[in-house]
Design a protein around this motif. Structure first.
Motif, short mmCIF file in Angstrom:
data_model
loop_
_atom_site.label_atom_id
_atom_site.label_comp_id
_atom_site.label_asym_id
_atom_site.label_seq_id
_atom_site.Cartn_x
_atom_site.Cartn_y
_atom_site.Cartn_z
N SER A 72 0.81 -1.22 0.00
CA SER A 72 0.00 0.00 0.00
C SER A 72 0.84 1.27 0.00
N GLY A 73 2.12 1.14 0.35
CA GLY A 73 3.00 2.31 0.39
C GLY A 73 2.94 3.09 1.68
N THR A 74 2.28 2.53 2.71
CA THR A 74 2.19 3.19 4.01
C THR A 74 2.92 2.34 5.06
N PRO A 75 4.04 2.80 5.59
CA PRO A 75 4.93 1.95 6.39
C PRO A 75 4.58 1.88 7.87
N ASP A 78 12.33 -7.49 26.10
CA ASP A 78 12.98 -8.19 24.98
C ASP A 78 13.67 -9.45 25.49
N GLU A 79 13.29 -10.57 24.91
CA GLU A 79 13.95 -11.83 25.22
C GLU A 79 14.88 -12.26 24.08
N GLY A 80 15.47 -11.24 23.43
CA GLY A 80 16.47 -11.50 22.41
C GLY A 80 15.97 -11.53 20.99
N ILE A 81 14.75 -11.04 20.74
CA ILE A 81 14.20 -11.10 19.39
C ILE A 81 14.14 -9.74 18.69
N LEU A 82 14.21 -8.66 19.45
CA LEU A 82 13.88 -7.36 18.88
C LEU A 82 15.00 -6.73 18.06
N ASP A 83 16.23 -7.04 18.36
CA ASP A 83 17.32 -6.42 17.61
C ASP A 83 17.21 -6.73 16.12
N SER A 84 17.01 -7.99 15.78
CA SER A 84 16.90 -8.37 14.37
C SER A 84 15.62 -7.81 13.74
N LEU A 85 14.51 -7.78 14.51
CA LEU A 85 13.26 -7.23 13.98
C LEU A 85 13.39 -5.74 13.69
N LYS A 86 14.07 -5.02 14.59
CA LYS A 86 14.24 -3.58 14.41
C LYS A 86 15.16 -3.29 13.22
N LYS A 87 16.21 -4.06 13.06
CA LYS A 87 17.10 -3.86 11.92
C LYS A 87 16.39 -4.16 10.60
N GLU A 88 15.64 -5.26 10.59
CA GLU A 88 14.87 -5.63 9.40
C GLU A 88 13.88 -4.53 9.04
N SER A 89 13.17 -4.02 10.02
CA SER A 89 12.16 -2.99 9.78
C SER A 89 12.80 -1.68 9.33
N GLN A 90 13.92 -1.32 9.93
CA GLN A 90 14.59 -0.08 9.53
C GLN A 90 15.07 -0.17 8.09
N ASP A 123 13.96 2.44 5.23
CA ASP A 123 14.97 3.17 4.46
C ASP A 123 14.88 2.89 2.96
N ARG A 124 14.52 1.67 2.60
CA ARG A 124 14.44 1.28 1.20
C ARG A 124 13.28 1.97 0.49
N GLY A 125 12.19 2.18 1.20
CA GLY A 125 11.02 2.79 0.59
C GLY A 125 10.16 1.76 -0.12
N PRO A 126 9.02 2.19 -0.66
CA PRO A 126 8.09 1.26 -1.31
C PRO A 126 8.60 0.84 -2.69
N GLU A 127 7.93 -0.15 -3.24
CA GLU A 127 8.29 -0.65 -4.57
C GLU A 127 8.09 0.44 -5.62
N GLU A 128 9.00 0.51 -6.56
CA GLU A 128 8.94 1.53 -7.60
C GLU A 128 7.76 1.28 -8.54
N TRP A 129 7.05 2.33 -8.91
CA TRP A 129 5.95 2.21 -9.86
C TRP A 129 6.48 1.97 -11.26
N SER A 130 5.79 1.13 -12.03
CA SER A 130 6.14 0.91 -13.42
C SER A 130 5.67 2.10 -14.27
N GLU A 131 6.22 2.23 -15.47
CA GLU A 131 5.80 3.30 -16.37
C GLU A 131 4.32 3.18 -16.70
N GLU A 132 3.84 1.96 -16.87
CA GLU A 132 2.44 1.76 -17.20
C GLU A 132 1.54 2.16 -16.03
#
Length: 238
Positions: free
Chosen positions: A85-88, A102-114, A118-127
């Motif tokens: 949807s483009g809304t993060p 935290d029982e040791g799970i949040l560091d990887s989840l936070k890095k994955e989410s960040q 940072d990457r942003g949503p999928e690029e729109w096609s020309e069509e």
């Protein structure tokens, strides 16, 4: 009931309602320093024992709370929907959230989410851009042709949504809804955000359409301008 400090109230809720969860985060406006008198506490829970995710609204220690509860896989579906949807919403809550437990799970989840934020949503096609040009042109034509103030108001609302979506997504930037429209526009370009606000504010105050029309044409110009003649969806060559 006396209102506790946000962090204290959130930790109390976790201790009382989710003592066995593997992780919990406090997110939202109180974390960003943007809280108002009506702000709530956004709390994300990760509990492997939950059979499915759920959302719940409640009051804790004087605070309205929006609770987002997940097991250790269900959150991924919500991140995928946000990316589509483009809304993060979900990745940003996880990335920005303050750790409550935290029982040791949040560091990887936070890095994955960040990384996702940072990457942003999928690029729109020309069509797809071409399709969005058409619908933006169609709304603008309705706006220009309308002689009803009542109808003008709601056409302008649609134009505002379409413009912010077009500008942000063609620049591979997240979009927003409600108050997040302006916030995402400012994240992208402060100058354009002010131009956007001024154009629609001028219309809503005075009924003058010129600035809105100029804004739409400016947004469409790099992609070929308004589009009507020759546009089609689903047509097969005979």
């Amino acid at each position: 009931m006396e209102r506790l400090e946000p962090l204290e109230a959130a930790k109390r809720l976790i201790a009382e309602r989710f003592p066995d969860c593997q992780g919990a985060l406090l997110a939202g406006s109180v974390v960003r320093g943007e809280a108002t008198e009506t702000s709530d506490l956004d709390i994300v829970i990760f509990d492997k024992n939950l059979p499915w995710s759920f959302r719940e609204s409640l009051v804790e220690s004087g605070w309205p709370v929006e609770l987002f509860a997940h097991n250790l896989t269900s959150y991924k579906q919500f991140i995928a929907m946000d990316c589509e949807s483009g809304t993060p919403t979900m990745p940003r809550m996880i990335a920005e959230g303050i750790v409550l437990k935290d029982e040791g799970i949040l560091d990887s989840l936070k890095k994955e989410s960040q990384t996702i934020v940072d990457r942003g949503p999928e690029e729109w096609s020309e069509e797809f851009i071409r399709t969005k040009r058409y619908f933006l042109t169609d709304a603008l034509d309705d706006f220009l042709g309308s002689e009803s103030r009542a109808e003008d108001l709601f056409i302008a609302n649609s134009l505002a949504e379409l413009v912010q979506e077009f500008v942000l997504r063609t620049n591979c930037h997240w979009i927003g809804t409600s108050k997040w429209v302006v916030r995402e526009l400012k994240r992208f370009d402060e100058s354009f955000a002010e131009e956007f606000i001024d154009a629609f504010d001028t219309f809503y105050v005075s009924g003058e359409k010129g600035k809105v029309v100029q804004l739409v044409d400016k947004v469409l110009a790099p992609y070929g301008g308004r589009l009507f003649d020759g546009f089609s969806i689903g047509k097969e060559e005979l």
